[in-house]
Design an enzyme around this catalytic site. Structure first.
Site, short mmCIF file in Angstrom:
data_model
loop_
_atom_site.label_atom_id
_atom_site.label_comp_id
_atom_site.label_asym_id
_atom_site.label_seq_id
_atom_site.Cartn_x
_atom_site.Cartn_y
_atom_site.Cartn_z
N CYS A 166 23.52 6.77 -26.88
CA CYS A 166 22.73 5.70 -27.47
C CYS A 166 22.91 4.35 -26.80
CB CYS A 166 23.07 5.60 -28.96
SG CYS A 166 22.84 7.16 -29.83
N HIS A 306 23.83 -2.99 -33.10
CA HIS A 306 23.57 -1.56 -32.96
C HIS A 306 23.13 -1.03 -34.32
CE1 HIS A 306 23.70 2.32 -31.12
NE2 HIS A 306 24.66 2.78 -31.90
N GLU A 317 31.27 -2.09 -36.41
CA GLU A 317 30.59 -3.15 -35.66
C GLU A 317 30.82 -4.52 -36.31
OE1 GLU A 317 26.32 -4.09 -33.51
OE2 GLU A 317 26.40 -2.54 -35.06
N LYS A 336 16.81 -1.33 -36.19
CA LYS A 336 16.75 0.10 -36.49
C LYS A 336 16.36 0.35 -37.94
CE LYS A 336 20.12 1.89 -33.11
NZ LYS A 336 20.61 0.65 -32.48
N HIS A 341 16.37 5.13 -35.17
CA HIS A 341 17.27 5.08 -34.01
C HIS A 341 16.65 5.84 -32.84
CE1 HIS A 341 20.63 4.85 -31.50
NE2 HIS A 341 21.59 5.36 -32.27
N PHE A 400 27.62 7.89 -28.64
CA PHE A 400 28.56 9.00 -28.78
C PHE A 400 29.40 9.12 -27.50
CE2 PHE A 400 26.15 11.95 -32.00
CZ PHE A 400 26.37 10.99 -32.99
#
Length: 411
Positions: A166, A306, A317, A336, A341, A400
């Protein structure tokens, strides 16, 4: 030799909330969700039946039918976004190989041609190996989006691909900027795409327990930083930016959206899917971007988070931002909440949103923010866009495998 400056001179976007940059941005400012029940296949037997789809997309607006048929959907989406961005920048080197030799492409994709992979495997099992498409390999490999743009537009310079889950398209933008800074190119197409909405993709992420299961409320399922969040929402789409050496842009009289000021990376070195608790890995990337830009945290006016809407990411975050900014945190929002996403394509479309926040003096909201979480205690621009005058913006992307990537843009 002085450090070359890198600017943004073109933008292109194909997203669940708009198939052009302006329609995408209008939807974000309006707080409009692009998440809905899946229409591209029958998902009724799956645990998750909704996603952020790009509806009514026709690749033949950008390529001929024969070319479109040999491309995976992620490739089609990026080609469309790149076409928009190049037109926006006023760049066409198809008949100018000298200029094309100083232009390249970097595309990020977390997965590549997942739909084509599923189709190919189904064909193999149901109809036999002789019916597998001869284009199967080129449809699957993630770098083909970069190759097709290079072929289509006559770009002979550095052309490559980032595959960092991502964070992929944020890495693509940062890497493309560094290619220009070191003098290897004057113009780069940079960004990313993802098209994971297929039976295999949705089932896989559902089994990983990473996605929301609010089948009864698709538009409200992506709720970053909200106490009731239960996972991210899968989405597809693409974003492309034209990056250019500042002197080159000025010489040709280009309109400039923003300057690429900073690029930071780090690894959590912790877990294949979960972020490192406490946010130290992400904080390291934020500090690296600030150092790259030569900026103090107090000079950042807005952060596009994010903000995935997963229990672990949003807390981590928040803690990472707190570590770097202390009590003086600028407004933070997660787009998002509207797009879902886009996985490998997320960083690019969110960089575009960050740049347009500066252009138009408005911060896009975090929609579906209803129940505050005591562990997420920042100003998330809840539910409605906000007038502001950001001059320097930050965009966070985490993937990831522990990949952390941060970009900083300035007016």
């Amino acid at each position: 030799m002085s450090r070359r400056r890198v600017v943004v001179t073109g933008l292109g976007a194909v997203t669940p909330v708009g198939k052009t940059v302006e329609t995408y941005w209008e939807s974000l400012v309006a707080g409009r969700s692009g998440v809905a029940p899946i229409t591209s296949f029958d998902a009724s037997h799956l645990a998750v039946t909704f996603a952020g789809e790009v509806t009514d997309f026709d690749p033949e607006e950008y390529v001929d039918r024969r070319t479109a048929r040999r491309m995976d959907r992620f490739d089609q989406l990026f080609y469309a976004a790149a076409s928009q961005a190049l037109a926006d920048a006023g760049i066409d080197y198809t008949d100018d190989p000298d200029q094309g030799g100083r232009a390249g492409v970097v595309v990020g994709s977390g997965i590549g041609g997942l739909i084509s992979l599923q189709v190919g495997m189904d064909t193999l099992r149901q109809r036999g190996p002789e019916r597998v498409s001869p284009y199967q390999v080129t449809q699957i490999i993630p770098n083909m989006a970069a190759g097709d743009v290079s072929i289509g537009f006559g770009f002979f310079g550095p052309t490559t691909c980032t595959v960092t889950a991502c964070a992929a398209s944020a890495n693509a933008i940062g890497d493309a900027a560094e290619i220009i800074r070191r003098g290897a190119a004057d113009v780069m197409v940079a960004g990313g795409a993802e098209a994971p909405i297929c039976e295999f993709g949705v089932a896989s992420f559902a089994q990983a327990r990473a996605v929301s299961t609010r089948n009864d409320d698709p538009a409200g399922a992506s709720r970053p930083f909200d106490a009731t969040r239960d996972g991210f929402v899968m989405a597809e789409g693409a974003g492309a930016l034209i990056l250019e050496d500042y002197d080159h842009a000025m010489e040709r009289g280009a309109d400039i959206y923003a300057e690429v000021l900073g690029y930071g990376m780090s690894s959590d070195a912790y877990h294949i899917t979960l972020p490192r608790p406490g946010g130290s890995g992400a904080a390291r990337a934020i500090r690296a971007a600030l150092e790259s830009a030569g900026l103090d945290p107090r000079q950042i006016d807005y952060i596009n988070a994010h903000g995935t809407s997963t229990p672990a990411n949003d807390v981590t975050e928040t803690l990472a931002i707190r570590q770097v900014f202390g009590d003086d945190v600028p407004p933070v929002s997660s787009t998002k909440s509207m797009t879902g996403h886009l996985l490998g394509g997320a960083g690019a479309v969110e960089a575009i949103a960050s740049i347009l926040a500066m252009r138009d003096g408005v911060l896009p909201p975090t929609i579906n923010y209803r129940t505050p979480d005591p562990e997420c205690d920042l100003d998330y621009v809840p539910n409605e866009a906000r007038a502001a005058t950001p001059r320097t913006v930050m965009s966070n992307s985490f993937g990831f495998g522990g990949h952390n990537t941060v970009l900083i843009f300035g007016r």
